[in-house]
Design a protein around this motif. Structure first.
Motif, short mmCIF file in Angstrom:
data_model
loop_
_atom_site.label_atom_id
_atom_site.label_comp_id
_atom_site.label_asym_id
_atom_site.label_seq_id
_atom_site.Cartn_x
_atom_site.Cartn_y
_atom_site.Cartn_z
N CYS A 34 40.17 36.58 28.48
CA CYS A 34 38.94 36.81 29.14
C CYS A 34 38.10 37.75 28.44
O CYS A 34 36.69 37.73 28.91
CB CYS A 34 39.17 37.07 30.70
SG CYS A 34 39.84 36.04 31.60
N GLY A 77 34.18 34.28 35.87
CA GLY A 77 33.92 32.88 36.22
C GLY A 77 35.47 32.08 35.93
O GLY A 77 36.41 32.53 35.81
N LEU A 78 35.45 30.62 36.26
CA LEU A 78 36.39 29.79 35.98
C LEU A 78 36.49 29.07 34.61
O LEU A 78 35.42 28.61 34.17
CB LEU A 78 36.56 28.83 37.23
CG LEU A 78 36.34 29.24 38.56
CD1 LEU A 78 36.38 28.28 39.55
CD2 LEU A 78 37.67 30.16 38.62
N HIS A 118 40.70 32.23 36.24
CA HIS A 118 39.71 32.92 37.03
C HIS A 118 39.74 34.24 36.22
O HIS A 118 40.57 34.94 36.14
CB HIS A 118 39.90 33.04 38.26
CG HIS A 118 38.99 33.86 39.08
ND1 HIS A 118 39.11 34.26 40.28
CD2 HIS A 118 37.75 34.02 38.66
CE1 HIS A 118 38.12 34.91 40.83
NE2 HIS A 118 37.32 34.82 39.78
N CYS A 119 38.42 34.42 35.43
CA CYS A 119 38.51 35.61 34.73
C CYS A 119 37.27 36.53 35.30
O CYS A 119 36.58 36.21 35.98
CB CYS A 119 37.78 35.29 33.31
SG CYS A 119 38.69 34.48 32.07
N TYR A 158 42.22 37.38 35.59
CA TYR A 158 42.43 37.74 37.16
C TYR A 158 43.60 36.97 37.85
O TYR A 158 44.55 37.26 38.37
CB TYR A 158 41.17 37.49 37.92
CG TYR A 158 41.24 38.01 39.29
CD1 TYR A 158 41.71 39.17 39.72
CD2 TYR A 158 41.13 36.86 40.27
CE1 TYR A 158 41.52 39.46 40.98
CE2 TYR A 158 41.31 37.28 41.58
CZ TYR A 158 41.41 38.54 41.87
OH TYR A 158 41.50 39.04 43.24
N GLN A 191 45.28 29.37 38.22
CA GLN A 191 45.56 28.52 39.21
C GLN A 191 45.85 27.14 38.85
O GLN A 191 45.45 26.71 37.78
CB GLN A 191 44.47 28.61 40.23
CG GLN A 191 44.38 30.08 40.82
CD GLN A 191 43.15 29.98 41.80
OE1 GLN A 191 42.15 29.37 41.69
NE2 GLN A 191 43.22 31.05 42.78
N LYS A 236 33.38 23.03 37.55
CA LYS A 236 34.19 24.13 37.77
C LYS A 236 35.09 23.93 39.01
O LYS A 236 35.20 24.73 40.01
CB LYS A 236 33.44 25.38 38.10
CG LYS A 236 32.44 25.64 37.06
CD LYS A 236 33.32 26.19 35.72
CE LYS A 236 32.32 26.95 34.72
NZ LYS A 236 32.85 26.99 33.52
#
Length: 82
Positions: free
Chosen positions: A18, A24-25, A37-38, A44, A47, A64
């Motif tokens: 990241c 964002g994704l 998910h950054c 972060y 998923q 997204k």
């Protein structure tokens, strides 16, 4: 279209993924069914897209969200660690 759902293992991505990115994704670099998910500068969470009936959804990097495979431009194969 269905949005993301499950938390996935984090040990498959570099902690620097990241760095330099906006929050964002982002698509996973080696698995179309995963997304990242950054919240820079760290990853972060990673998923996995859910199943939709019998179909495994892929992450659509343009809108997204998790989407049907035929709607996603993904040139990577699903890794064998899932």
């Amino acid at each position: 279209m269905i949005t993301f759902s499950f938390i996935y293992e984090k040990n498959c991505i570099s902690v620097e993924f990241c760095t330099g990115k906006l929050p964002g994704l982002y698509p996973h670099p080696s698995d179309c069914t995963l997304f990242i998910h950054c919240v820079p500068p760290v990853v972060y969470e990673i998923q996995k897209c859910p199943m939709h009936f019998e179909i495994q959804l892929f992450f659509n990097r343009f809108i997204k969200v998790c989407d049907l495979p035929e709607n996603v431009q993904c040139t990577i194969t699903v890794s064998n660690f899932i």
